[in-house]
Scaffold this active site. Structure first.
Site, PDB file in Angstrom:
ATOM      1  N   HIS A 170     -43.265 -22.370  59.117  1.00 41.74           N
ATOM      2  CA  HIS A 170     -42.297 -21.761  57.982  1.00 41.74           C
ATOM      3  C   HIS A 170     -42.255 -22.805  56.946  1.00 41.74           C
ATOM      4  O   HIS A 170     -41.549 -23.753  57.054  1.00 41.74           O
ATOM      5  CB  HIS A 170     -41.169 -21.729  58.747  1.00 41.74           C
ATOM      6  CG  HIS A 170     -39.895 -21.145  57.951  1.00 41.74           C
ATOM      7  ND1 HIS A 170     -39.185 -19.838  58.363  1.00 41.74           N
ATOM      8  CD2 HIS A 170     -39.484 -21.287  56.798  1.00 41.74           C
ATOM      9  CE1 HIS A 170     -38.491 -19.269  57.384  1.00 41.74           C
ATOM     10  NE2 HIS A 170     -38.474 -20.086  56.739  1.00 41.74           N
ATOM     11  N   CYS A 223     -34.454 -22.265  49.555  1.00 42.83           N
ATOM     12  CA  CYS A 223     -33.565 -23.461  50.062  1.00 42.83           C
ATOM     13  C   CYS A 223     -32.391 -23.659  49.408  1.00 42.83           C
ATOM     14  O   CYS A 223     -32.522 -24.006  48.189  1.00 42.83           O
ATOM     15  CB  CYS A 223     -34.410 -24.672  50.545  1.00 42.83           C
ATOM     16  SG  CYS A 223     -33.257 -25.860  50.831  1.00 42.83           S
TER      17      CYS A 223
END
Lengths: 315, 315
Positions: free
Chosen positions: A221, A254
């Protein structure tokens, strides 16, 4: 110029790579949970349906986390039944036993827990130590397995951490082993802040297989914060990894990185895999159309380079 | 979060890669010639000086093409003397003998010619067949070599072409051999429209070395139109290529692709190479600062993901 009309990319296989890669599509969950806008349930359901229509076989649908923490996905109870008829795998995130109960009540067949390789992120994300978090997941995994539900373990910060910097490989191996030993079927190794490079990827995967972790149980990932996601993916494929997480249109990212770029875009991944002659089952044109449709709902262009090039979307 | 302050990326070497990579920086030439804005000569000179201050050792400075075709670089006669004191290599593009004369008059020590692997691009770019273009370069290369001037041969459309689609490897090998046989010291293999993938890169490089082309004479020039530049670079490094073209901040691009993304950003490349423990001599922080400075002059943010992440520039 529309490259696929010209039969590009040309498929030229490389030695030593998997013949087939399963893409674990995270746009509807990991993508939308990190978008500022909250998307209406009907739009999310249509997004998942369109994703399934591209040939993707594993589409992470939502998260059964407490709505206070992730208001973007507070509609999990409404969304899941709206898509559960689709002939694809629809894993969901469950943070704890309460989340598992909610998911099981809806007949979910695949769940995922979300662990951290570092103490600092475990503290920031879960307000627990790494081992306390693992102890919290233990009954979740055991109860899921008792119901024959497939369990994925996400592991964040496998390469670098915004507080501690570089993350030692041994630290990651330890948590991976613990997750597998408690019954996880699959592990997704996350480069949450996007700092990994190919040698680091190879070193971590070698250490894991050296610790008897089967490569078939591993997914990667990667984040594109520094533009490294695809070269890291190539390094992982060269080590035999055949499950890759990606987010349609590059949705999400993120929250700890200030850049707009986060998840590897599924389209950029499919372009590379198609060029390598690796079967994914995905129709790239339909996928690009789906991401363009979603980008219109979010009111901003996709950060995926392939989406931009094929849709003539300007940056 | 500023990753380099945390010592990231962590340097983890991978097997079988070069210990050192020479970056051929093309931002001042290939970058600026494709930007809409024409940059003042003094700003260009300052850009080249700042690039040299980052530790880059090969900085393509400008092009001695007729000003009608590339008005952005019409100031070559003024720019070159303004930077020629720098202790770095400063190659320049010369399209023909007239361009070579102009360059030699200024004491240039490195030149580059610009050939095409495909008939369609040779026709579009040079209004010649591939062989007519090669015949035009022959006296340019011969006269440069007679003066002991280093000659690079650029080869465009080595993987795909916007008119013909996929480009057969044998076609590229033939033109490469012709360029080397006429005396070129180095060849830069261009993926002008960004459609290459790693297996294709490996296949072309294998075919070239199989045709007695020394890998030390090869550079790669990838575009990020579909986000593939860095994974293609990794594949090239794995074949022993140790010269990589890149453009500071990702300046420029292909005028035939409608996407804003073009050249591989030097910063994204340096991040990967630093992570692989490969020496480039480049100070990443200074390079990012230079690209941010240039982006301010151009009035648009850099498309480089590393520049955006490290400068907290928003997309």
């Amino acid at each position: 110029m529309n490259a696929p009309e010209l039969g590009l990319p040309m498929a030229v296989p490389a030695e030593g790579l998997p013949a087939r890669v399963r893409i674990h599509e995270v746009g509807a969950r990991d993508g939308l949970q990190n978008e500022k806008a909250t998307v209406p349930t009907a739009v999310k359901a249509e997004f998942v349906r369109r994703l399934a229509g591209t040939g993707l076989t594993t589409i992470e649908a939502t998260s059964f986390v407490h709505p206070t923490w992730v208001p973007q996905l507070a509609d999990a109870e409404d969304l899941y039944p709206a898509v559960s008829d689709l002939p694809v795998e629809l894993p969901v995130l469950v943070p704890n036993e309460r989340g598992l109960d909610r998911a099981l009540a809806l007949g979910v067949r695949r769940v995922a827990v979300f662990a951290s390789a570092t103490e600092s992120f475990a503290k920031a994300n879960l307000n627990r130590t790494v081992d306390e978090a693992l102890a919290m997941f233990e009954p979740v995994v055991a109860r899921a397995k008792a119901r024959d539900v497939h369990v994925r373990g996400y592991l964040s910060m496998c390469f670098g951490d915004p507080w501690q910097g570089a993350v030692p490989v041994g630290q990651v191996v330890r948590v991976c082993r613990a997750l597998l030993d408690m019954g996880c079927d699959e592990l997704s190794l996350g480069d949450t802040i996007g700092v990994a490079t190919p040698g680091h990827v190879t070193a971590l995967l070698s250490a894991l297989t050296g610790a008897d972790v089967p490569v078939a149980a591993l997914a990667v990932h990667f984040h594109d914060t520094y533009g490294q996601a695809l070269s890291n993916t190539l390094a992982a494929l060269q080590q035999g990894v055949a499950t890759v997480d990606a987010s349609a249109g590059g949705l999400g990212g993120c929250p700890y990185a200030k850049s707009a770029t986060g998840n590897l875009a599924t389209e950029d991944l499919v372009w590379m895999l198609q060029g390598l002659g690796i079967d994914t089952g995905v129709d790239l044109g339909r996928l690009v159309a789906t991401s363009v449709w979603m980008a219109a709902h979010l009111g901003r262009p996709s950060p995926s380079r392939t989406v931009r090039a094929l849709s003539h979307q300007e940056s």
